[in-house]
Design a protein around this motif. Structure first.
Motif, PDB file in Angstrom:
ATOM      1  N   ASP A 248       1.056  -1.224  -0.017  1.00 26.12           N
ATOM      2  CA  ASP A 248       0.063  -0.042   0.136  1.00 26.12           C
ATOM      3  C   ASP A 248       1.001   1.302   0.004  1.00 26.12           C
ATOM      4  O   ASP A 248       1.936   1.100   0.595  1.00 26.12           O
ATOM      5  N   ASP A 249       0.525   2.353  -0.397  1.00 22.83           N
ATOM      6  CA  ASP A 249       0.924   3.556  -0.493  1.00 22.83           C
ATOM      7  C   ASP A 249       1.055   3.980   1.018  1.00 22.83           C
ATOM      8  O   ASP A 249      -0.200   3.889   1.576  1.00 22.83           O
ATOM      9  N   PRO A 250       2.236   4.707   1.536  1.00 32.84           N
ATOM     10  CA  PRO A 250       2.159   4.909   2.930  1.00 32.84           C
ATOM     11  C   PRO A 250       1.086   6.449   2.907  1.00 32.84           C
ATOM     12  O   PRO A 250       1.215   7.086   1.945  1.00 32.84           O
ATOM     13  N   PRO A 251       1.017   6.727   4.006  1.00 28.23           N
ATOM     14  CA  PRO A 251      -0.101   7.932   3.978  1.00 28.23           C
ATOM     15  C   PRO A 251       0.680   9.205   3.551  1.00 28.23           C
ATOM     16  O   PRO A 251       2.116   9.358   3.718  1.00 28.23           O
ATOM     17  N   GLY A 252       0.050  10.006   2.905  1.00 25.26           N
ATOM     18  CA  GLY A 252       0.812  11.081   2.311  1.00 25.26           C
ATOM     19  C   GLY A 252      -0.425  12.003   1.481  1.00 25.26           C
ATOM     20  O   GLY A 252      -1.496  11.447   1.618  1.00 25.26           O
ATOM     21  N   THR A 253       0.033  13.214   1.221  1.00 21.63           N
ATOM     22  CA  THR A 253      -0.801  14.040   0.245  1.00 21.63           C
ATOM     23  C   THR A 253      -0.944  13.560  -1.045  1.00 21.63           C
ATOM     24  O   THR A 253      -0.276  12.529  -1.522  1.00 21.63           O
ATOM     25  N   ARG A 254      -2.026  14.146  -1.935  1.00 17.13           N
ATOM     26  CA  ARG A 254      -2.393  13.540  -3.115  1.00 17.13           C
ATOM     27  C   ARG A 254      -1.233  14.093  -4.007  1.00 17.13           C
ATOM     28  O   ARG A 254      -0.705  13.118  -4.841  1.00 17.13           O
ATOM     29  N   PHE A 255      -0.400  15.045  -3.909  1.00 15.22           N
ATOM     30  CA  PHE A 255       0.609  15.450  -4.584  1.00 15.22           C
ATOM     31  C   PHE A 255       1.898  14.232  -4.323  1.00 15.22           C
ATOM     32  O   PHE A 255       2.531  13.911  -5.358  1.00 15.22           O
ATOM     33  N   GLU A 256       1.995  13.905  -2.994  1.00 17.82           N
ATOM     34  CA  GLU A 256       3.114  13.014  -2.922  1.00 17.82           C
ATOM     35  C   GLU A 256       3.048  11.588  -3.673  1.00 17.82           C
ATOM     36  O   GLU A 256       3.737  10.884  -4.311  1.00 17.82           O
ATOM     37  N   HIS A 257       1.458  11.151  -3.487  1.00 18.18           N
ATOM     38  CA  HIS A 257       1.283   9.940  -4.289  1.00 18.18           C
ATOM     39  C   HIS A 257       1.291  10.221  -5.757  1.00 18.18           C
ATOM     40  O   HIS A 257       1.745   9.367  -6.355  1.00 18.18           O
TER      41      HIS A 257
END
Ligand code: HEM
Ligand code: HEM
Length: 158
Positions: free
Chosen positions: A49-58
């Motif tokens: 899974d993607d780690p928690p982060g902003t939409r921009f980071e993803h």
């Protein structure tokens, strides 16, 4: 590395120069095989899974990973397409050069015309673009480790 050794430390058309070029070609073909295996593996495994982060980071992370995959695919292909000499493949036999396959002739152009843009992409991506991609990517890994303090860098370890 073999290419820089070839340019900086050896004279053109000498055996060491040839050896450096062939080392580059064989290593490049080996990388191509690993990339094919990796892409196959990617589609036949479950991604973390993607780690928690902003939409921009993803978006940035997925964009960068795509760019790195694209780089790993474009390099061996452009290397082979622009290659004018047969690859002496580890004593197993020669892989004919793309030039010798004559396939470029179906485009109705001379080898030199065909080779030029292909070499341009291969050389500049391999010599410059790669640093931009890898430094941003490694920087992002350090950002995860030291700023976000998550396990993204650590989970790369076995
Ligand atoms: C991961 C794969 C590869 C990387 C990162 C890579 C990188 C590079 C780089 C940095 C250069 C030198 C640019 C310069 O002159 O400044 C180069 C040149 C070259 N590469 Fe690759 N390469 C790869 C795979 C291949 C493959 C698979 C082939 C052929 C089958 C190939 C054929 C060549 C040739 C013919 C040259 C020109 C050599 C010369 O002028 O001395 N490369 N490559
Ligand atoms: C200093 C060197 C490097 C470090 C520290 C590093 C670190 C990382 C980390 C932490 C991840 C995330 C793994 C995860 O999500 O669990 C990753 C993924 C990735 N790295 Fe690197 N990396 C490095 C060099 C490279 C290079 C040279 C390439 C290719 C040219 C590359 C291509 C990739 C790709 C394509 C992914 C995404 C994999 C996927 O999710 O399918 N990395 N890297």
């Amino acid at each position: 590395m073999a290419v820089y050794y070839r340019h900086w430390f050896t004279l053109p058309k000498t055996p060491t120069n040839w050896l450096a070029l062939q080392t580059h070609l064989v290593a490049g073909v080996a990388v191509a095989a690993l990339v094919v295996a990796r892409v196959f593996w990617f589609f036949h495994s479950i991604q973390p899974d993607d780690p928690p982060g902003t939409r921009f980071e993803h978006l940035a992370s997925h964009g960068m990973h795509r760019a790195l995959y694209l780089f790993m695919i474009v390099m061996p292909i452009s290397g082979y397409l622009g290659c004018g000499v047969a690859i002496e493949f580890m004593g197993l036999g020669d892989i004919p050069s793309f030039k010798d396959t004559g396939l470029f002739k179906s485009l109705g152009v001379a080898w030199e015309t065909f080779e030029k843009p292909v070499d341009f992409v291969h050389k500049n991506s391999g010599a410059y673009l790669v640093w931009v991609l890898v430094l941003l990517h490694a920087g992002a890994a350090l950002f995860h480790h030291y700023v976000k303090r998550d396990d993204v860098l650590r989970r790369m370890l076995p």
